[in-house]
Every structure is written in C-alpha cells, then in structure tokens.
Design a protein around this motif. Structure first.
Motif, PDB file in Angstrom:
ATOM      1  N   LEU A   7       0.750  -1.026   0.034  1.00  0.00           N
ATOM      2  CA  LEU A   7      -0.268   0.031   0.421  1.00  0.00           C
ATOM      3  C   LEU A   7       1.155   1.064  -0.283  1.00  0.00           C
ATOM      4  O   LEU A   7       1.690   1.285   0.603  1.00  0.00           O
ATOM      5  N   ILE A   8       0.371   2.264  -0.799  1.00  0.00           N
ATOM      6  CA  ILE A   8       1.261   3.080  -0.745  1.00  0.00           C
ATOM      7  C   ILE A   8       0.564   4.208  -0.291  1.00  0.00           C
ATOM      8  O   ILE A   8      -0.085   5.189  -0.975  1.00  0.00           O
ATOM      9  N   ALA A   9       0.088   4.589   1.144  1.00  0.00           N
ATOM     10  CA  ALA A   9       0.318   5.480   1.644  1.00  0.00           C
ATOM     11  C   ALA A   9       1.079   7.073   1.356  1.00  0.00           C
ATOM     12  O   ALA A   9       2.394   7.390   1.917  1.00  0.00           O
ATOM     13  N   GLY A  10      -0.790   7.873   1.381  1.00  0.00           N
ATOM     14  CA  GLY A  10       0.881   9.575   1.914  1.00  0.00           C
ATOM     15  C   GLY A  10       0.411  10.453   2.938  1.00  0.00           C
ATOM     16  O   GLY A  10      -1.131  10.075   3.877  1.00  0.00           O
ATOM     17  N   VAL A  11       1.679  10.609   4.102  1.00  0.00           N
ATOM     18  CA  VAL A  11       1.160  10.867   5.284  1.00  0.00           C
ATOM     19  C   VAL A  11       2.622  12.114   5.184  1.00  0.00           C
ATOM     20  O   VAL A  11       3.216  12.534   4.354  1.00  0.00           O
ATOM     21  N   LYS A  12       1.481  12.935   6.710  1.00  0.00           N
ATOM     22  CA  LYS A  12       2.804  13.677   6.550  1.00  0.00           C
ATOM     23  C   LYS A  12       4.830  13.639   7.421  1.00  0.00           C
ATOM     24  O   LYS A  12       3.862  12.303   7.919  1.00  0.00           O
ATOM     25  N   TYR A  13       5.123  14.354   6.881  1.00  0.00           N
ATOM     26  CA  TYR A  13       7.011  13.539   7.874  1.00  0.00           C
ATOM     27  C   TYR A  13       7.229  14.763   8.565  1.00  0.00           C
ATOM     28  O   TYR A  13       7.503  14.460   9.299  1.00  0.00           O
ATOM     29  N   ASP A  14       6.185  16.082   8.912  1.00  0.00           N
ATOM     30  CA  ASP A  14       6.420  16.829   9.734  1.00  0.00           C
ATOM     31  C   ASP A  14       5.731  17.165  10.995  1.00  0.00           C
ATOM     32  O   ASP A  14       5.857  18.414  11.131  1.00  0.00           O
ATOM     33  N   THR A  15       4.588  16.344  10.953  1.00  0.00           N
ATOM     34  CA  THR A  15       3.457  16.745  12.130  1.00  0.00           C
ATOM     35  C   THR A  15       3.330  15.575  13.281  1.00  0.00           C
ATOM     36  O   THR A  15       3.125  14.207  13.643  1.00  0.00           O
ATOM     37  N   ASN A  16       4.104  16.441  14.449  1.00  0.00           N
ATOM     38  CA  ASN A  16       4.493  15.766  15.126  1.00  0.00           C
ATOM     39  C   ASN A  16       2.835  15.013  16.324  1.00  0.00           C
ATOM     40  O   ASN A  16       1.644  15.675  15.973  1.00  0.00           O
ATOM     41  N   LEU A  17       2.643  13.604  16.219  1.00  0.00           N
ATOM     42  CA  LEU A  17       2.329  12.724  17.121  1.00  0.00           C
ATOM     43  C   LEU A  17       1.182  12.221  15.723  1.00  0.00           C
ATOM     44  O   LEU A  17       0.422  11.144  16.159  1.00  0.00           O
TER      45      LEU A  17
END
Length: 279
Positions: free
Chosen positions: A55-65
């Motif tokens: 699965l290719i998921a787009g997520v944030k890399y800079d958002t704590n929690l």
C-alpha cells in the motif's frame, strides 16, 4: 503519365499509413510504460495494491503525533501512520507491507490524483471544496482549529489577533478560517509545519494557527509555547481516495469501523495522545 502519378500516389499513401500505424503503436507502448510506476492502474486501486503487494500511503513527515520522521531511526511515526498500517494489514495481511510517501497540505491532492499514492492519511479536514477533487472516508479523527503562542504572549484568543501576524501552512484550511474570524490579522503562509513552527520560534509571527492536535504536538516538542483560544472551528479528518473509487473507499471505511468496534482505535489514540478519545 496520369497512370504513373496514380501508382506513385497510392504507394506514398500506403507508406504514410504504415508509418502512422507504427507511430500509434509506439505511442501506446510509451504511455503504458510511463504509468508503470504510478499507484493507479486500470484495474482499480485495490487491485493495484494487491498486485504490487504494498500500500502506498501519503502521510506527513513533519507533524508530531500524526506523522513525524524520527531522526534516531529514520522511521515515520504517528497516529496517521498507525491508521495507514491498519489499512495495509487488512488488505495484505501485514502492516509492514506499506510505503509511506511524504505529502504536505499543498501536495497531497495532486499526488493522489497523479497516482503517486493510493490514499491520503494526513490530518486532512473534510471540506465541500475538497470533495470536488477526492472522495473522503467517514470521519476518523475530530479536531478543531486553535492558536499556538509563546508562553509570555498577551494573545488569549481569536479576538486578540487584530494587527497581528498569524502563521499558517499552505494548502490548509487555516488561512481561510483566520481571514473569516480575524479579518484584521495578517496571514503568512509556509510550505509545511516544520517551517511554520521554526518561523514562530524565530519571531516571524505572533501566533501559529492550525488544528489543536497538531499544535499540541508542537507544544510537546517545545514547552516554551502554549495553546490558547480554545477551538474556533470544527475540523473532522477523513482519509482521501481518488474520486469515484468506491471499492477503495468501502475498504477504508470498513477498516475504520473495525478499529472502532474492536477497541483498537482507542488504543492507537491513547498511545499518541495520552487519553481516550471523547465519545
């Protein structure tokens, strides 16, 4: 003479037709091969995921929690990441069969539409405007917009923003909300949350505004800042899939419901936010 002209003309036409056919064939092959690295295929997103085994998921890399890259082990971790892994586990039987691609508020919809990712799990508020471009899952997280300021700031809420500079992130709903709630404030936009928080710490703005859960993550990173103003908007988060992709949307909604019904959702929530979600 006319006879020879006719013969030559037929011959040239025949050659042109052959070249044209070859050109079309080549173009077709090039188009096919250029899409090999895309997340989307003609068989649909769910089939593409199963075929590639990931699965290719787009997520944030800079958002704590929610989604933050840990420099200690180079891994991206957070609430959204765990939700994405749960979807991968349901589809492929293994939560590690996932490729986490970095997105920002500005790039996430274009990346989904271009086929670079299968889904967006990235603190994305469900709005009518965004529904024109993507399909949203049921709400999987309830948030609201708030303000982050330095501990000694005189700002206590949205009513104190007249003439102040408010930092927001490009592509988020925050700028629109601030302009509505505090029309006399100056809004400055940054590419991502890391840049926005760095700007606030450098004194380039009086407050940073986005969803309270994201601001809480920033506050945990630096206790010299505080949340003020309570919640002045309702920000329900949804997982986005390509427009019209009902099969993938049904899959995502199934996973969200199963997580909530089984109590696993509460465990993931408490793991990251230190408390159970409000019902």
């Amino acid at each position: 003479m006319n006879k020879w002209k006719k013969i030559v003309g037929v011959g040239i036409a025949s050659i042109l037709l052959t070249v044209g056919a070859l050109g079309c064939s080549t173009a077709s092959k090039e188009t096919s091969s250029s899409g090999d690295n895309k997340a989307e295929t003609t068989g649909g997103t769910l089939k593409a995921i199963k075929d590639r085994g990931k699965l290719i998921a787009g997520v944030k890399y800079d958002t704590n929690l929610f989604g933050l890259k840990d420099p200690a082990d180079n891994q991206v971790k957070g609430f959204d990441v765990d939700i994405a892994k749960a979807i991968a586990k349901d589809i492929l039987g293994d939560e590690n069969k996932i490729d986490l691609k970095e997105v920002t508020s500005k790039t996430r919809i274009p990346m989904l539409k271009n086929g670079d990712i299968d889904i967006i799990v990235a603190t994305m508020t469900i709005t009518e405007e965004r529904k024109k471009e993507v399909d949203f899952s049921n709400v999987y997280f309830k948030a609201g917009q708030s303000l982050l300021v330095k501990k000694d700031s005189p700002i206590t809420g949205i009513q104190d923003l007249d003439g102040k500079t408010v930092i927001v992130v490009k592509g988020s709903t925050s700028a629109t909300n601030i302009k509505k709630k505090a029309p006399k404030a100056k809004v400055t936009e940054y590419e991502n949350y890391a840049e926005a928080f760095t700007a606030l710490k450098a004194g380039k703005g009086d407050a940073l505004s986005t969803d309270n859960a994201i601001l809480l993550g920033m506050q945990k990173q630096d206790p010299n800042f505080k949340l003020v103003g309570g919640l002045f908007t309702d920000e329900p988060y949804g997982i986005a899939v390509r427009k019209g992709d009902k099969e993938m949307l049904d899959e995502v909604n199934k996973v969200i419901k199963n997580l909530q019904d089984s109590g696993e959702y509460d465990k993931i929530y408490e793991k990251w936010f230190g408390e159970k979600p409000q019902k």
